[in-house]
Write an enzyme that holds these catalytic residues in place. Structure first.
Site: not given
Length: 844
Positions: A373-375
């Site tokens: 996932s992106d942050y």
């Protein structure tokens, strides 16, 4: 491991064996079993293909078969028969076999732990106040023995760790998790490596938008090979790089992280970066990293140019422009990891998009790696107060379930939404088999990287290699090749020091460390002022004045951006005039800085721009410098194209420098004084204004009819860049002027250096389908080659034309080569007057 046959025996569920909604796929030949639900039964029944030993799905050995209800608790040793050395601990077995054995032994809680990461919370959970490993604290927070999947950015622990300190820290953390988790599963450490490792002491080279200006995949591969070695020796395993977004809006603050506006160029350099990071994917010598392609997908042209905004594009545009670099880097370079994007496509956020992450990425393209996932992006499926929420989930529990179903393997950067995994499985909202599917590839690559067998690094070797002179020389070469000459009236440059008494170095970017975003703290940095002074020594006076400011202080990480004070700027401009009047030539360093175009990650931390001009009083400073009557050499440092239309006819020399990395000053001086002949080319169009957007070169035929009272053309086109020498393109021809739809040929051109200096030129090939079932761009880059020619030297350059060069998605969305005529255009920029054309016929 023997793959399961397409038609295994289906054994119906029995009480106590499996959940009521599960069945088991049994292969009598190999003895493997797999839990199957109605949703994944079809997948399980497929014949398992392999890639680097990675199976299409992971099976559990029959001897290790346990019901999911009991897997949340460690089995009692006396109830389990096993060899003294479990298969997963045997380095002689293939990674796929070891993965399946380990997965079969894991509890539900242990699987969930592998899907979580710790980043800033490592200060709370693992480290003391100085950023060093704290065994007591670690034991208190990880006493359950379930382990952990990843630790984010150990380089930023405390106030930042130098190479030796980071190696020691990663060794200590790794040792703890191996020795204090039930199954001894090592962690993966990930780092940012956008333009060199973002750590203390690492080698920093140009931002990717600058690397794209080199049009040199060989150089890009070498740079990321260097970065992989520097980062791996410090103990990390995964790079959150490269960014293969196609950047088609200069207002977007993350343009600097990309390889520009053209999908073909982005793909070529993206593949080079992946090969640099991963090598042959054997990971035998602790010098390579897992590469992470980001941000999937369509992140590079957000609505209104605002970061994370929707990307509502047609299916054809998605596939031909935004998907293309990802597909190439996965299928041709073997990228192991992909980061999903923050944005939505057609109303579906990427982290919840099963079509995107499962149907396209895994099924169509055959991706066998893992998705990160992106942050905080899974959280944003619900609502994140400091930025936004997509509102496709009511809370973090629902967000967790959506991301798992979409196929996101791990939740970055902290234990957050995936903290609900165990609960959701026990409540029947998710199935344990879904976790198995996501955990397996992450375990596989831990085995493949040797983390179970040789998990530690040598701090002395990290100290010796990171930032060494060899790497510094490579960073200098990259900086030189990045510099792009846009204008050189009357051959003002290169400068001859013997004819000069004084060079005024002026401007807010003349004596400032400019690295751009996601940067570390390199051992060395040379500013423009320092580089020029070092070059000329005592032979020429080099007075300096800042001239004005762009912003007051600040950094890329700081939320607040403070504009400079007008009156203070104007006093500095007056001082700059006094300095310049006593000099022979003015070197003026302007543009932007790390605050004026950057990643906007919250409402308080903005970075996108509504206007593309110079900020503050920079235009006043230029006008004042021109008024002195002295020749002005303008150096632009910026992360995204700047609209400088008022300079078009006034400033005699303009260089686009982007961000050049730690060797900025040395590279600038080498180019200014002719020790290096600039050869950079623009990887993105420079528009006349924000009102001219979009301005990308590969537009459709009806797109650029014109404006009232303004010129529709760009200030500088894609692919453009001058040299201190001249090149002539002659005799453009095809090896075969007529081919069949599946055929191939070459376009040939004779290129001559007609000047008196050696120099590089980029031979560029653009293609247009003259008549097609759907509209096509007026031209598309489909090949390029960078060559070095001595004075008067001629070289015949051949560029391949393959079916892939001619194919597109037709009226039925089939990827085909349509019969007919194609314009094959060859030259040194995308501008029509710089191209010569021949016609290729594709027979019916």
């Amino acid at each position: 491991m023997n793959p399961a046959p397409a038609g295994g025996d289906l054994i119906p569920a029995r009480g106590g064996d499996v959940h009521a909604n599960q069945r088991i796929l049994h292969c009598p030949e190999s003895g493997w079993l797999k839990y199957c639900t109605s949703s994944n039964l079809a997948l399980a029944q497929r014949t398992a293909g392999t890639r680097d030993g990675a199976p299409d799905y992971v099976l559990a050995p029959a001897a290790a078969h346990r019901a999911p209800e009991t897997m949340s608790k460690p089995p009692k040793k006396k109830q389990r028969r096993q060899s003294p050395t479990p298969a997963y601990q045997n380095p002689q077995l293939p990674p796929a076999r070891r993965t399946s054995d380990l997965l079969s032994r894991m509890t539900l809680e242990e699987k969930a732990a592998q899907m979580m990461c710790v980043w800033q919370k490592k200060a709370e959970l693992l480290l003391d106040r100085d950023g060093n490993f704290d065994l007591k604290k670690a034991r208190a927070h990880f006493k359950h023995g379930h382990g952990l999947g990843q630790v984010g950015r150990p380089s930023d622990a405390g106030k930042g760790k130098n190479p030796r300190e980071m190696a020691e820290l990663t060794n200590a953390i790794q040792k703890f998790f191996i020795e204090n988790s039930r199954l001894g599963i090592p962690v993966v450490f990930h780092e940012e490596c956008l333009h060199g490792h973002a750590g203390v002491g690492s080698t920093s080279f140009p931002q990717p938008i600058g690397l794209a200006a080199t049009f040199n995949p060989t150089l890009v591969e070498a740079l990321y090979t260097m970065t992989a070695e520097e980062t791996r020796l410090r103990g990390a395993h995964q790079a959150l790089t490269p960014v293969v977004d196609v950047a088609r809006d200069p207002r977007w603050g993350r343009v600097e992280e990309t390889f520009g506006e053209d999908p073909y160029l982005v793909a070529q350099l993206g593949m080079a970066a992946v090969r640099g990071f991963q090598g042959d994917r054997a990971f035998k010598d602790k010098t390579r990293l897992i590469a992470t392609l980001k941000h999937f997908a369509a992140h590079g042209q957000p609505e209104s140019g605002i970061n994370c905004a929707p990307a509502n594009f047609s299916m054809r545009l998605l596939r031909e422009t935004f998907f293309y670099p990802f597909k190439e880097a996965i299928q041709k370079a073997g990228a192991i990891s992909v980061m999903a994007s923050y944005n939505e496509i057609d109303g579906v956020p990427s982290h919840a998009n099963e079509w995107l992450l499962r149907d396209v990425l895994r099924k169509e393209w055959g991706f066998k790696g893992f998705i990160v996932s992106d942050y905080y992006a899974i959280w944003e499926l619900a609502h994140r107060e400091d930025t936004h929420g997509h509102a496709v989930a009511a809370d973090k529990r629902e967000a967790c379930a959506l991301a798992v179903r979409a196929g996101v393997n791990i939740d970055f950067p902290e234990p957050d939404c995936y903290l609900h995994l165990v609960e959701l499985v026990r409540r029947g909202k998710l199935e344990e088999a879904q976790l198995d599917e996501l955990v397996a590839p992450m375990l596989f690559w831990k085995f493949k990287m040797g983390l179970f067998d040789d998990p530690y690094v040598d701090p002395s070797e990290a100290e010796r290699v990171v930032g060494c002179d060899r790497n510094r020389r490579l960073a200098l070469e990259a900086a030189r090749e990045t510099i792009t000459l846009l204008k050189n009236s009357d051959d003002v440059v290169p400068l001859n020091p013997a004819r000069l008494k004084s060079i005024a170095v002026i401007g807010p970017n003349a004596d400032r460390e400019l690295l751009g975003g996601y940067s570390g703290k390199p051992k060395f940095f040379t500013s423009v002022l320092e580089g020029i002074r070092a070059k000329v020594g005592d032979r020429v006076q080099v007075p300096y004045c800042e001239g004005c400011k762009i912003t007051v202080g600040g950094s890329w990480n700081q939320d607040m951006v403070t504009p400079s004070h007008p009156e203070a700027d104007r006093r500095q401009i007056q001082e700059a005039v006094r300095v310049a009047e006593h000099s022979d030539v003015i070197v003026l360093a302007l543009g932007g800085n790390e605050q004026t175009s950057r990643e906007a990650w919250s409402r308080k931390h903005l970075g996108d721009r509504a206007r593309l001009g110079l900020l503050g009083r920079q235009q006043e400073l230029i006008t004042a410098m021109l008024s002195t009557g002295k020749p002005v050499i303008l150096l632009l440092f910026n992360g995204s194209p700047l609209s400088l239309r008022f300079l078009e006819d006034q400033v005699p020399v303009i260089f686009e420098c982007w961000y050049l990395g730690q060797e900025t000053g040395h590279a600038i001086a080498d180019v200014l004084f002719g020790d290096y002949n600039p050869g950079g080319k623009l990887p993105i169009t420079i528009p006349r204004s924000a009102g001219h957007l979009p301005a990308f070169y590969n537009y459709k035929p009806s797109a650029r009819r014109g404006y009232l009272f303004d010129d529709v053309s760009p200030l500088a086109p894609f692919g453009f860049g001058l040299s201190y020498t001249k090149f002539a393109f002659r005799n453009v021809r095809l090896k075969q002027r007529r081919i069949r739809p599946g055929g191939a040929t070459q376009v040939l051109v004779d290129v001559t250096n007609t000047g008196k200096r050696a120099g590089t030129e980029v031979v560029q090939m653009y293609i247009r389908d003259r008549v097609s079932s759907v509209t096509r761009p007026v031209k598309e880059l489909k090949g390029f080659k960078k060559i070095l020619l001595q004075p008067r030297e001629t070289q015949t350059v051949g560029l391949d034309i393959t079916p892939e060069s001619l194919a597109f998605y037709d009226i039925n969305m089939d990827y085909v080569v349509e019969p007919g005529e194609f314009d094959i255009m060859v030259g040194n920029s995308s501008r029509d007057e710089d191209l010569q054309k021949v016609v290729l016929s594709v027979a019916r």
